[in-house]
Design a protein around this motif. Structure first.
Motif, PDB file in Angstrom:
ATOM      1  N   UNK A 108      55.652  43.950  37.043  1.00 42.87           N
ATOM      2  CA  UNK A 108      56.598  43.194  36.242  1.00 42.87           C
ATOM      3  C   UNK A 108      56.403  41.692  36.372  1.00 42.87           C
ATOM      4  N   UNK A 109      55.675  41.261  37.336  1.00 42.48           N
ATOM      5  CA  UNK A 109      55.512  39.840  37.568  1.00 42.48           C
ATOM      6  C   UNK A 109      54.372  39.279  36.728  1.00 42.48           C
ATOM      7  N   UNK A 110      54.351  37.960  36.663  1.00 43.33           N
ATOM      8  CA  UNK A 110      53.284  37.305  35.914  1.00 43.33           C
ATOM      9  C   UNK A 110      51.960  37.527  36.627  1.00 43.33           C
ATOM     10  N   UNK A 111      50.845  37.367  35.896  1.00 49.44           N
ATOM     11  CA  UNK A 111      49.540  37.597  36.522  1.00 49.44           C
ATOM     12  C   UNK A 111      49.233  36.602  37.637  1.00 49.44           C
ATOM     13  N   UNK A 112      50.008  35.512  37.731  1.00 47.70           N
ATOM     14  CA  UNK A 112      49.781  34.535  38.795  1.00 47.70           C
ATOM     15  C   UNK A 112      50.543  34.889  40.067  1.00 47.70           C
ATOM     16  N   UNK A 113      51.492  35.818  39.981  1.00 44.37           N
ATOM     17  CA  UNK A 113      52.267  36.198  41.157  1.00 44.37           C
ATOM     18  C   UNK A 113      51.476  37.177  42.017  1.00 44.37           C
ATOM     19  N   UNK A 116      51.250  40.549  40.297  1.00 48.77           N
ATOM     20  CA  UNK A 116      50.279  40.512  39.206  1.00 48.77           C
ATOM     21  C   UNK A 116      48.848  40.544  39.711  1.00 48.77           C
ATOM     22  N   UNK A 117      48.582  39.782  40.794  1.00 46.90           N
ATOM     23  CA  UNK A 117      47.229  39.792  41.374  1.00 46.90           C
ATOM     24  C   UNK A 117      46.915  41.141  42.004  1.00 46.90           C
ATOM     25  N   UNK A 118      47.914  41.774  42.626  1.00 45.40           N
ATOM     26  CA  UNK A 118      47.709  43.106  43.198  1.00 45.40           C
ATOM     27  C   UNK A 118      47.347  44.101  42.095  1.00 45.40           C
ATOM     28  N   UNK A 119      48.046  44.043  40.976  1.00 50.03           N
ATOM     29  CA  UNK A 119      47.738  44.941  39.861  1.00 50.03           C
ATOM     30  C   UNK A 119      46.320  44.709  39.353  1.00 50.03           C
ATOM     31  N   UNK A 120      45.931  43.455  39.212  1.00 40.67           N
ATOM     32  CA  UNK A 120      44.558  43.147  38.774  1.00 40.67           C
ATOM     33  C   UNK A 120      43.546  43.680  39.777  1.00 40.67           C
ATOM     34  N   UNK A 121      43.861  43.550  41.055  1.00 39.73           N
ATOM     35  CA  UNK A 121      42.980  44.038  42.115  1.00 39.73           C
ATOM     36  C   UNK A 121      42.837  45.560  42.023  1.00 39.73           C
ATOM     37  N   UNK A 122      43.947  46.257  41.801  1.00 46.55           N
ATOM     38  CA  UNK A 122      43.917  47.721  41.696  1.00 46.55           C
ATOM     39  C   UNK A 122      43.150  48.183  40.465  1.00 46.55           C
ATOM     40  N   UNK A 123      43.124  47.368  39.431  1.00 47.21           N
ATOM     41  CA  UNK A 123      42.378  47.738  38.221  1.00 47.21           C
ATOM     42  C   UNK A 123      40.891  47.894  38.494  1.00 47.21           C
ATOM     43  N   UNK A 124      40.395  47.286  39.559  1.00 48.75           N
ATOM     44  CA  UNK A 124      38.965  47.377  39.882  1.00 48.75           C
ATOM     45  C   UNK A 124      38.603  48.725  40.519  1.00 48.75           C
ATOM     46  N   UNK A 125      39.600  49.485  40.964  1.00 52.02           N
ATOM     47  CA  UNK A 125      39.337  50.777  41.595  1.00 52.02           C
ATOM     48  C   UNK A 125      39.071  51.832  40.525  1.00 52.02           C
ATOM     49  N   UNK A 126      38.310  52.865  40.862  1.00 56.07           N
ATOM     50  CA  UNK A 126      38.127  53.971  39.917  1.00 56.07           C
ATOM     51  C   UNK A 126      39.489  54.568  39.560  1.00 56.07           C
ATOM     52  N   UNK A 167      41.310  47.748  51.844  1.00 59.38           N
ATOM     53  CA  UNK A 167      40.748  46.760  50.917  1.00 59.38           C
ATOM     54  C   UNK A 167      41.799  45.740  50.497  1.00 59.38           C
ATOM     55  N   UNK A 168      43.029  46.194  50.303  1.00 57.92           N
ATOM     56  CA  UNK A 168      44.120  45.266  49.964  1.00 57.92           C
ATOM     57  C   UNK A 168      44.351  44.300  51.114  1.00 57.92           C
ATOM     58  N   UNK A 169      44.398  44.841  52.330  1.00 60.70           N
ATOM     59  CA  UNK A 169      44.607  44.000  53.514  1.00 60.70           C
ATOM     60  C   UNK A 169      43.485  42.970  53.643  1.00 60.70           C
ATOM     61  N   UNK A 170      42.235  43.419  53.490  1.00 60.75           N
ATOM     62  CA  UNK A 170      41.103  42.494  53.594  1.00 60.75           C
ATOM     63  C   UNK A 170      41.181  41.408  52.530  1.00 60.75           C
ATOM     64  N   UNK A 171      41.495  41.811  51.297  1.00 56.10           N
ATOM     65  CA  UNK A 171      41.588  40.834  50.207  1.00 56.10           C
ATOM     66  C   UNK A 171      42.745  39.870  50.447  1.00 56.10           C
ATOM     67  N   UNK A 172      43.842  40.380  50.973  1.00 53.41           N
ATOM     68  CA  UNK A 172      44.997  39.537  51.245  1.00 53.41           C
ATOM     69  C   UNK A 172      44.642  38.459  52.262  1.00 53.41           C
ATOM     70  N   UNK A 174      41.781  37.310  53.065  1.00 49.25           N
ATOM     71  CA  UNK A 174      40.740  36.396  52.579  1.00 49.25           C
ATOM     72  C   UNK A 174      41.293  35.464  51.509  1.00 49.25           C
ATOM     73  N   UNK A 175      42.553  35.649  51.158  1.00 52.91           N
ATOM     74  CA  UNK A 175      43.184  34.775  50.174  1.00 52.91           C
ATOM     75  C   UNK A 175      43.060  35.254  48.751  1.00 52.91           C
ATOM     76  N   UNK A 176      42.461  36.414  48.540  1.00 55.71           N
ATOM     77  CA  UNK A 176      42.243  36.899  47.185  1.00 55.71           C
ATOM     78  C   UNK A 176      43.488  37.418  46.494  1.00 55.71           C
TER      79      UNK A 176
END
Length: 182
Positions: A108-113, A116-126, A167-172, A174-176
């Motif tokens: 529900x959040x903007x893509x900058x939140x 939103x970034x978590x959702x974009x990150x999950x989109x990369x998974x199969x 992967x979420x923890x690692x990305x978090x 690393x600032x991603x």
């Protein structure tokens, strides 16, 4: 009828009470819509696909095997129809902007939140892995239920969830996902 389990409702429908199919739609309409919306990123397409799913389920109801959970059968039909729609789209490119107001809490959040970034990150998974993650965290299904729905073993579901969390923890860190950690 709300106290009846799915098998009882299906049996009642098959015994000549087609109006009772509304109960199935009431129980699973939101879930089918959310599944479709997460993959199709369009409210209109998700509504259309949801209607098509329930139409197909109604037509194929006699083929349902009550030895298995009704939801697992419905889930498989929904996933197959979503995948079929996505294959059709690959042959004709369509550019759709996601309607973030219609998404579940994690979207529900903007893509900058962060959400939103978590959702974009999950989109990369199969798709199968993303679906397992969403069934567990968004829809609240147990490991055993997810295994029945997806056909994966419970241990494989646990492994997939563990790897995605890692992967979420690692990305978090690393600032991603959260932004700069300085």
């Amino acid at each position: 009828m709300q106290d009846w389990d799915d098998r009882m409702v299906v049996d009642y429908i098959l015994k000549g009470h087609p109006e009772s199919f509304r109960e199935i739609m009431n129980r699973y309409g939101d879930l089918v819509y959310r599944m479709a919306f997460r993959r199709l990123n369009s409210h209109d397409d998700a509504v259309d696909l949801s209607q098509d799913v329930f139409f197909r389920v109604y037509r194929k109801l006699k083929k349902y095997n009550p030895e298995y959970k009704f939801f697992s059968w419905l889930y498989r039909i929904t996933l197959n129809m979503i995948n079929s729609e996505l294959r059709k789209r690959q042959s004709r490119p369509v550019f759709v902007q996601a309607d973030f107001a219609l998404l579940s809490d994690t979207k529900a959040a903007s893509p900058l939140s962060f959400a939103g970034r978590l959702n974009d990150f999950l989109d990369a998974f199969p798709d199968g892995q993303k679906e397992i993650f969403q069934l567990y965290y968004s829809d609240g299904y147990s490991i055993r239920e997810i295994a029945e729905i997806t056909g994966e073993s419970p241990s494989n579901v646990k492994i997939i969830l563990f790897r995605i969390r890692r992967k979420i923890k690692d990305a978090f860190w690393k600032g991603g996902l959260y932004g700069s950690r300085s």
